[in-house]
Motif scaffolding. Sequence first.
Motif, short mmCIF file in Angstrom:
data_model
loop_
_atom_site.label_atom_id
_atom_site.label_comp_id
_atom_site.label_asym_id
_atom_site.label_seq_id
_atom_site.Cartn_x
_atom_site.Cartn_y
_atom_site.Cartn_z
N VAL A 115 -7.66 11.76 0.17
CA VAL A 115 -7.61 12.30 1.53
C VAL A 115 -6.23 12.04 2.16
O VAL A 115 -5.60 12.95 2.75
N CYS A 116 -5.74 10.82 2.05
CA CYS A 116 -4.41 10.51 2.59
C CYS A 116 -3.31 11.27 1.86
O CYS A 116 -2.33 11.72 2.47
N ALA A 160 -4.27 3.26 2.26
CA ALA A 160 -5.67 3.43 1.88
C ALA A 160 -5.99 2.67 0.61
O ALA A 160 -7.09 2.10 0.46
N ILE A 210 -3.08 14.80 3.10
CA ILE A 210 -2.41 14.86 4.41
C ILE A 210 -0.89 14.84 4.23
O ILE A 210 -0.15 15.62 4.86
N GLY A 211 -0.41 13.96 3.37
CA GLY A 211 1.02 13.95 3.07
C GLY A 211 1.49 15.24 2.44
O GLY A 211 2.60 15.71 2.71
N GLY A 245 -10.85 8.30 -1.07
CA GLY A 245 -10.11 7.90 0.13
C GLY A 245 -8.60 8.04 -0.06
O GLY A 245 -7.89 8.52 0.86
N ALA A 246 -8.09 7.65 -1.22
CA ALA A 246 -6.66 7.81 -1.48
C ALA A 246 -6.28 9.29 -1.54
O ALA A 246 -5.19 9.68 -1.10
N ALA A 303 1.72 8.12 1.58
CA ALA A 303 0.64 8.14 2.56
C ALA A 303 -0.64 7.49 2.04
O ALA A 303 -1.46 6.98 2.82
N ALA A 304 -0.81 7.48 0.72
CA ALA A 304 -2.03 6.90 0.13
C ALA A 304 -1.95 5.39 -0.04
O ALA A 304 -2.99 4.75 -0.32
#
Length: 374
Positions: free
Chosen positions: A331-332, A365, A335-336, A328-329, A361-362
């Motif tokens: 994925v964020c 999350a 994106i960043g 999950g971290a 960004a992470a």
Amino acid sequence: MTNQPYGYGAYEPYQQQGQQGQQGQQGQQGWQAPGQAWPGQQPAYGEPYADPYADQQYTQQWQGQTWETQMQPPVAAPAEETSYLPPVQSPVPPVQPQGYAEPAPTGSVEDGPEYGPATLAGNTRVTDAQRARAEGRSPVIEPGMQSAVLTALLGLLLAGGAALGTYGLLVPLVVLQGVTAAGWFRLNGMWPARQGIALGFLGALVADAALLVSDRSPAAILGSLGVWVLLSLVLQLRSHADPDERMYGLMATVAAAALAIAAGGYLAADADAVTVGAVAVAAAVVARALPLPTAVSVVVALAVAAGAGFAVGGVTGLGASGALLGAGAAVCALIGHRVASYDYPSRFVHFTAGVALPLAAAAPAVYVLGRLVG
């Protein structure tokens, strides 16, 4: 009538003065040398003829150019100089004999622009990103391995600081928040923007202080974010810039402050969750920078992040749940990473936004998934 030659005497005062002086001298002396005549005087009979122009040495001669006072008609330019000349037609190529093979034409630099590889240090030719924008595609230049290494180093510092304690985590977190604010403004083409960067960084410091005072309550992050949005709005309303520019500055300032404040989620999260999430982000960014196709690179990065989260989760006590938190971290973070790659950014953007945005960004999350799996 006068007995002087034509054209002399009437307008020559120097000659008259000379004659008067000579007559006076003749009267005093009472004699005249034979064979000589006074200037302008006819010689007596039998005497040699005196030059009538000899007295010009006593007069003042004026010589000069004259100017024409009448307007001259304009000179028309030849028709050949002002007329439009049609392009020269190329001659008809000669007919080649049967069996003649025309050589293949060579490509030349002068024929058109040659697109070179994307570069961070500058390129005299058109880059791939500029060509992509001209063709309507998204011009993206990824930060590269150097920025990924710096991101991994900062992530490892966050993981190690979390293991040491709250104040051990605070030092790399403050660095992350400052680089995030500066990188976001430069990514949006607003430079220098010292006031906006200082405002976003100050909001992050206020949020950190509020977290420490409130015993790391997440409400401190939301309260600081609301106050800073209102403060940014008031400052932009006092600006004398154009309305469009003020709106653009407001959005950039709010976004920079929000990202820098949101990075404080590492301080609000559990220490084990911060360690697992920071290591997973570091592994994912390095894997994403490998020379692989984009789709393959994303899959590899997520798999590596999940594996790193599983490994570190086993050490910290999260166990297999660490794999979910790591994925999950990651994925964020990706994106960043994508946001920092957009619009052919410069080297400064890659070493600010490209380093800080994946980790910033992470942070939300890491906090949310840490609470779920913990």
